[in-house]
Scaffold this active site. Structure first.
Site, PDB file in Angstrom:
ATOM      1  N   TYR B 133    -130.831 -65.410   5.920  1.00 34.86           N
ATOM      2  CA  TYR B 133    -130.532 -64.255   6.777  1.00 34.86           C
ATOM      3  C   TYR B 133    -130.670 -62.945   5.997  1.00 34.86           C
ATOM      4  O   TYR B 133    -131.490 -62.113   6.305  1.00 34.86           O
ATOM      5  CB  TYR B 133    -129.098 -64.344   7.315  1.00 34.86           C
ATOM      6  CG  TYR B 133    -128.907 -65.243   8.504  1.00 34.86           C
ATOM      7  CD1 TYR B 133    -129.849 -66.197   8.851  1.00 34.86           C
ATOM      8  CD2 TYR B 133    -127.762 -65.142   9.284  1.00 34.86           C
ATOM      9  CE1 TYR B 133    -129.645 -67.022   9.936  1.00 34.86           C
ATOM     10  CE2 TYR B 133    -127.560 -65.961  10.373  1.00 34.86           C
ATOM     11  CZ  TYR B 133    -128.507 -66.907  10.703  1.00 34.86           C
ATOM     12  OH  TYR B 133    -128.298 -67.711  11.776  1.00 34.86           O
ATOM     13  N   SER B 168    -127.583 -68.874  -0.694  1.00 36.37           N
ATOM     14  CA  SER B 168    -126.809 -69.898  -1.387  1.00 36.37           C
ATOM     15  C   SER B 168    -127.548 -71.228  -1.378  1.00 36.37           C
ATOM     16  O   SER B 168    -128.092 -71.637  -0.342  1.00 36.37           O
ATOM     17  CB  SER B 168    -125.452 -70.094  -0.702  1.00 36.37           C
ATOM     18  OG  SER B 168    -124.710 -68.903  -0.758  1.00 36.37           O
ATOM     19  N   GLU B 251    -120.282 -71.024  12.533  1.00 40.97           N
ATOM     20  CA  GLU B 251    -119.839 -70.735  11.181  1.00 40.97           C
ATOM     21  C   GLU B 251    -118.368 -70.335  11.176  1.00 40.97           C
ATOM     22  O   GLU B 251    -117.604 -70.735  10.325  1.00 40.97           O
ATOM     23  CB  GLU B 251    -120.699 -69.613  10.606  1.00 40.97           C
ATOM     24  CG  GLU B 251    -120.433 -69.318   9.149  1.00 40.97           C
ATOM     25  CD  GLU B 251    -121.489 -68.376   8.566  1.00 40.97           C
ATOM     26  OE1 GLU B 251    -121.840 -68.572   7.418  1.00 40.97           O
ATOM     27  OE2 GLU B 251    -121.948 -67.462   9.279  1.00 40.97           O
TER      28      GLU B 251
HETATM   29  C1  FAD Z   1    -121.383 -65.570  -2.694  1.00 38.78           C
HETATM   30  C2  FAD Z   1    -122.257 -65.118  -1.592  1.00 38.78           C
HETATM   31  C3  FAD Z   1    -123.037 -66.040  -0.918  1.00 38.78           C
HETATM   32  C4  FAD Z   1    -123.905 -65.624   0.099  1.00 38.78           C
HETATM   33  N1  FAD Z   1    -124.685 -66.558   0.723  1.00 38.78           N
HETATM   34  C5  FAD Z   1    -125.598 -66.152   1.653  1.00 38.78           C
HETATM   35  C6  FAD Z   1    -126.506 -67.073   2.234  1.00 38.78           C
HETATM   36  O1  FAD Z   1    -126.478 -68.260   1.910  1.00 38.78           O
HETATM   37  N2  FAD Z   1    -127.394 -66.621   3.123  1.00 38.78           N
HETATM   38  C7  FAD Z   1    -127.442 -65.312   3.514  1.00 38.78           C
HETATM   39  O2  FAD Z   1    -128.249 -64.979   4.346  1.00 38.78           O
HETATM   40  N3  FAD Z   1    -126.591 -64.397   2.985  1.00 38.78           N
HETATM   41  C8  FAD Z   1    -125.686 -64.786   2.056  1.00 38.78           C
HETATM   42  N4  FAD Z   1    -124.839 -63.852   1.482  1.00 38.78           N
HETATM   43  C9  FAD Z   1    -124.984 -62.449   1.841  1.00 38.78           C
HETATM   44  C10 FAD Z   1    -123.835 -61.836   2.624  1.00 38.78           C
HETATM   45  O3  FAD Z   1    -123.835 -62.265   3.937  1.00 38.78           O
HETATM   46  C11 FAD Z   1    -123.967 -60.313   2.500  1.00 38.78           C
HETATM   47  O4  FAD Z   1    -123.695 -59.980   1.161  1.00 38.78           O
HETATM   48  C12 FAD Z   1    -123.016 -59.573   3.393  1.00 38.78           C
HETATM   49  O5  FAD Z   1    -123.366 -59.719   4.738  1.00 38.78           O
HETATM   50  C13 FAD Z   1    -122.927 -58.069   3.050  1.00 38.78           C
HETATM   51  O6  FAD Z   1    -124.191 -57.491   2.998  1.00 38.78           O
HETATM   52  P1  FAD Z   1    -124.642 -56.629   1.719  1.00 38.78           P
HETATM   53  O7  FAD Z   1    -124.394 -57.448   0.527  1.00 38.78           O
HETATM   54  O8  FAD Z   1    -125.993 -56.146   1.960  1.00 38.78           O
HETATM   55  O9  FAD Z   1    -123.647 -55.420   1.677  1.00 38.78           O
HETATM   56  P2  FAD Z   1    -123.752 -54.057   2.528  1.00 38.78           P
HETATM   57  O10 FAD Z   1    -123.961 -54.376   3.938  1.00 38.78           O
HETATM   58  O11 FAD Z   1    -124.686 -53.121   1.856  1.00 38.78           O
HETATM   59  O12 FAD Z   1    -122.267 -53.527   2.351  1.00 38.78           O
HETATM   60  C14 FAD Z   1    -121.815 -52.786   1.199  1.00 38.78           C
HETATM   61  C15 FAD Z   1    -120.434 -52.238   1.517  1.00 38.78           C
HETATM   62  O13 FAD Z   1    -120.509 -51.352   2.639  1.00 38.78           O
HETATM   63  C16 FAD Z   1    -119.635 -51.772   3.651  1.00 38.78           C
HETATM   64  N5  FAD Z   1    -120.239 -51.519   4.956  1.00 38.78           N
HETATM   65  C17 FAD Z   1    -121.472 -51.843   5.383  1.00 38.78           C
HETATM   66  N6  FAD Z   1    -121.646 -51.502   6.662  1.00 38.78           N
HETATM   67  C18 FAD Z   1    -120.489 -50.956   7.080  1.00 38.78           C
HETATM   68  C19 FAD Z   1    -120.024 -50.420   8.313  1.00 38.78           C
HETATM   69  N7  FAD Z   1    -120.773 -50.380   9.413  1.00 38.78           N
HETATM   70  N8  FAD Z   1    -118.755 -49.960   8.357  1.00 38.78           N
HETATM   71  C20 FAD Z   1    -117.971 -49.993   7.261  1.00 38.78           C
HETATM   72  N9  FAD Z   1    -118.346 -50.478   6.072  1.00 38.78           N
HETATM   73  C21 FAD Z   1    -119.608 -50.961   5.977  1.00 38.78           C
HETATM   74  C22 FAD Z   1    -119.432 -53.256   3.408  1.00 38.78           C
HETATM   75  O14 FAD Z   1    -118.213 -53.713   3.939  1.00 38.78           O
HETATM   76  C23 FAD Z   1    -119.459 -53.334   1.908  1.00 38.78           C
HETATM   77  O15 FAD Z   1    -118.191 -53.067   1.386  1.00 38.78           O
HETATM   78  C24 FAD Z   1    -123.955 -64.270   0.458  1.00 38.78           C
HETATM   79  C25 FAD Z   1    -123.169 -63.339  -0.219  1.00 38.78           C
HETATM   80  C26 FAD Z   1    -122.328 -63.752  -1.230  1.00 38.78           C
HETATM   81  C27 FAD Z   1    -121.501 -62.727  -1.944  1.00 38.78           C
END
Ligand code: FAD
Lengths: 389, 395
Positions: B133, B168, B251
């Site tokens: 995703y 992951s 999920e």
């Molecule tokens: C250990 C781990 C395993 C994972 N495994 C998978 C996987 O298997 N497959 C997969 O597809 N993804 C996976 N992910 C990804 C995970 O779903 C994303 O990291 C998550 O959705 C956040 O996206 P980002 O990292 O781009 O952070 P961002 O979206 O850039 O967010 C950064 C910060 O901004 C804040 N923020 C963003 N938008 C808003 C808003 N509208 N209002 C307020 N605050 C906001 C967030 O809360 C966060 O604190 C994994 C992540 C981790 C840490």
């Protein structure tokens, strides 16, 4: 497993909510809380005669409805939501519980029907030394003739200045801790009983000082076994804690609801303030607090139900009561406190109701042990016993 | 309200416990309590063997309908299975993404051919899946995916180009379900497709990302003209968002059932430690340990309430608090573990960076409040969908 209200329980809750929305309006609450008695006697009569709430969990053989603790909790939640001013908590959650847990057949047969008929009751045990454990009991009982002489001062007695029936704890002179504690039931107008209203910061829940000065009661006033009543009293207190947690969940929910309603109306910087994320996130945190509290409360209600009916789950009463009281105390305070902040200046006025919830949050938090008290009680169970299973 | 399980369910519990007692031993003794968050890199081959053992006993995919090889287990039975599994120290599942995400999605939205092709491998504990995703520019804002899927008329196949990130277990997986843009003109959640992509092909490159734990549970996945059969798109081109959102429902629901018992194991380890090292006498830590206990009890009651929702698996609005609640609770538990350890919390098992179980739990819990919808996103969801407050402005 079905961890949700049955249809009948939903009906009880909704009926209570409808009735309270009509009778426990902001104006009615303010009128009642400004009296010394703290409630409208005519309304209490209506509650007893039309709604029959005082009889909810009094067994049918004593003229009650014979329902369980879950039904009681469903109603209490609504009373908390509407800040209901009445002797319901003291009479039903202290008085009836004490009679059901510790009263003998004769005492139940005498007092429970009196309560069904509209008499009020309360429980007095703690003195001024501030604790909620057995150490708080400083009043004494001395065998005299066929009966007892009771002496001592109780504080923080819910509706103590208006209750018709008193249940009091007293200890044998020289005893300490859990030992030597006895419970007695007597009419409040017994010679030697004096009672004084204690004005309180939260005006919706009245407290009193009760003084026993050479009060002589017969042997028939003794509840349970002389000197061994602490475990029973503790059970009564835990049942009462579950009841308070219900009031807290109702109050925490209403604090959230009236706050969100306000946020949706108030405009600043050209937008409703509900559209600002800092505000939305605070509201979301409030919802987490109250929903988690509701989970703890409903579990504790099921446990309390079995504690009264002799079910196996009843053994968890102390733990479930502490879990619920610890969480719901903080949840209510958090929600009401955030509520004032989110209302802004009007939240600080006497006119808006959020301040009433804020004050009730604090008084229910302190009463029968705050969150820190209950966490320590749980810590003793988790950390001081044998190795965790 | 009724808190007890039925006699049939209690019998089911005994059956599960007995099977685990009889099988999670001998050669599998060493995988007990291994794997799972923070320990995902340990004993992978042994844990894959365990997945096959589970399958032999008929204990994979128990919640799937019988016609697809599951047991059609009720929600209660799934709770019981997950509780007993954690109680017995069952190792962290490698097959969970296939079992709880890919499989249910294919069952709900897939074609007959896809069901025949993919479900048996998941059931047998032999074929593993990952979730494609997130992308560099699509995290919380998932609908912003840029990965493209183009249909190649000549070969009759889809060609996928783009990059996924934080994937992951991609390095242990045979397949990845990928959201990609089928309509290049489209924006946001329109024009997406949901693809079942084979990992073992020249167009797919997996590069591990080192996490703050020093290990690599997640990866970058690059698609360079990766190929996907035209029969391997779930739903029609353009349906991808609907399919993906259905999956997020799975999920947040059933897949977190066993969690509470796993957390209980961690909590018990902290209590044991506190009694041994004297932290149990420190008044401030006593308060925090008791607070964690309160929180854990409530976590269980929350899930009991949540699962008592609609028979159809639909969730009540109070279920929206669940993720925010457990993630925050678990993150606090991680810190509590370190504070109970005291000065010892700094000392590693071994160089260069071998963490003990509590240390890796502590570090890994920092991700609980990020993946699967961050705490901030959860608060947006609660405020907007449960409390009816205005939606966030969009750029
Ligand atoms: C250990 C781990 C395993 C994972 N495994 C998978 C996987 O298997 N497959 C997969 O597809 N993804 C996976 N992910 C990804 C995970 O779903 C994303 O990291 C998550 O959705 C956040 O996206 P980002 O990292 O781009 O952070 P961002 O979206 O850039 O967010 C950064 C910060 O901004 C804040 N923020 C963003 N938008 C808003 C808003 N509208 N209002 C307020 N605050 C906001 C967030 O809360 C966060 O604190 C994994 C992540 C981790 C840490």
């Amino acid at each position: 497993m079905e961890f949700a209200f049955t249809e009948e329980q939903q009906m009880i809750r909704d009926t209570a909510a409808d009735f309270l929305a009509e009778v426990s309006t902001s104006e009615a609450v303010r009128a009642a809380m400004n009296t010394e008695a703290g409630y409208d006697a005519a309304l209490w009569d209506r509650v007893c005669q039309e709604m029959f709430w005082q009889a909810i969990h009094i067994p049918e053989e004593h003229g009650g409805m014979g329902l369980g603790y879950v039904e009681l909790v469903a109603m209490l939640e609504q009373m908390g939501r509407y800040l209901f001013c009445s002797p319901f908590f003291s009479t039903v959650c202290l008085g009836v519980n004490a009679l059901r847990i510790a009263g003998n057949e004769a005492q139940q047969a005498q007092y429970l029907p009196e309560i069904v008929a509209g008499k009020t009751a309360t429980l007095a045990y703690a003195s001024a030394n501030g604790g909620w454990d057995s150490d708080a009991i400083t009043a004494t009982c001395t065998a005299e003739g066929a009966g007892y002489r009771l002496d001592g001062t109780y504080r923080y007695v819910s509706d103590g200045h208006t209750a018709d029936i008193l249940i009091v704890a007293a200890r044998k002179s020289g005893s300490a801790g859990d030992d030597g504690v006895s419970l007695f039931v007597l009419d409040a107008d017994t010679v030697g009983v004096s009672r004084k209203w204690l004005p309180t910061m939260d005006q919706t829940r009245k407290q009193a000082e009760v003084v026993l000065n050479g009060v002589v009661v017969g042997a028939e006033a003794l509840m349970g076994e002389a000197g061994k009543a602490w475990p029973q009293l503790q059970q009564v207190l835990d049942l009462a804690r579950v009841a308070i947690a219900a009031d807290q969940v109702g109050g925490a929910q209403q604090s959230l609801d009236i706050t969100v309603d306000y946020l949706q109306e108030r405009v600043q910087f050209g937008r409703v303030i509900a559209s600002y994320q800092a505000v939305k996130h605070k509201a979301a945190d409030m919802m987490v607090k109250v929903e988690a509290g509701r989970s703890a409360l409903y579990y504790a209600a099921c446990v309390a139900d079995e504690a009264l009916s002799g079910g196996a789950l009843g053994a968890e009463l102390a733990e479930a009561a502490s879990v619920a009281k610890a969480w719901c105390s903080e949840a209510y305070f958090f929600n009401a406190g955030c509520g004032i902040q989110l209302f802004g200046g009007v939240g600080f006025t006497a006119e808006y109701d959020i301040q009433l919830y804020f004050k009730r949050a604090k008084s229910t938090e302190t009463f029968l042990g705050d969150a820190a008290y209950h966490r320590e009680r749980l810590a003793q169970q988790i950390l001081d016993g044998e190795a965790a299973a | 309200m009724k808190l007890s399980f039925s006699p049939e369910d209690e019998q089911f519990r005994e059956e599960v416990a007995q099977w685990l007692a009889d099988n999670l031993c001998g050669e599998f003794e060493e995988v007990r309590h291994r794997g799972g968050p923070g320990d995902e890199h340990h004993m992978v081959a042994e844990r894959k063997a365990w997945e096959r053992k589970l399958a032999e006993g008929g204990w994979t995919c128990i919640g799937w309908p019988k016609e697809y090889g599951g047991r059609g287990a009720s929600i209660e039975q799934q709770v019981i299975f997950n509780e007993e599994y954690a109680r017995a120290g069952g190792p962290g599942r490698i097959g969970h993404i296939g079992e709880t995400l890919a499989g249910p999605t294919i069952i709900a939205f897939g074609s007959e051919e896809q069901k025949q092709k993919y479900l048996p491998g998941i059931l047998r504990g032999e074929v593993f899946w990952c979730q494609g995703y997130s992308e560099p520019s699509a995290g919380s804002d998932l609908a912003n995916v840029k990965t493209r899927a183009e249909f190649d008329e000549a070969s009759g196949k889809w060609r996928i180009n783009g990059q996924k990130v934080w994937t992951s277990l991609a390095h242990e997986s045979e397949y990845c379900f990928v959201i990609a843009r089928t309509d290049p003109q489209s924006v946001a959640h329109k024009g997406l497709g949901f693809f079942l992509v084979t990992m073992d092909q020249p167009g797919v490159t997996v590069r591990p990302i080192e996490q703050l734990t020093g290990t690599s549970e997640f990866n970058e996945v690059f698609f360079d003209d990766a190929v996907c059969d035209d029969t391997d798109i779930v739903g029609a081109p353009g349906d991808g968002w609907k399919v993906a959102m259905g999956l997020l429902g799975f999920e947040r629901g059933v897949s977190t059932l066993g969690q509470q018992m796993l957390f209980q194991n961690e909590f018990d380890a902290i209590v044991k430690l506190a009694k041994e090292n004297g932290a149990a006498k420190n008044p401030a830590l006593r308060q925090r340990i008791a607070d964690a206990h309160v929180g854990l009890k409530i976590l269980r009651y929350n899930s009991m309430r949540m699962l008592s929702g609609g028979e159809d698996g639909s969730l009540q609005k109070e279920a929206m608090i669940y993720k925010l609640y457990w993630a925050t609770w678990h993150r606090n538990l991680g810190k509590l573990a370190m504070d109970v350890l005291g000065q010892e919390s700094e000392i590693l098992d071994e160089a260069p960076y071998e963490l003990n179980r509590l240390q890796s739990m502590y570090l890994f819990t920092r991700s609980d409040t990020i993946y699967g919808g961050t705490n901030q996103i959860q608060r947006n969801i609660i405020a907007e969908r449960a409390l009816g407050m205005p939606r966030e402005p969009r750029g």
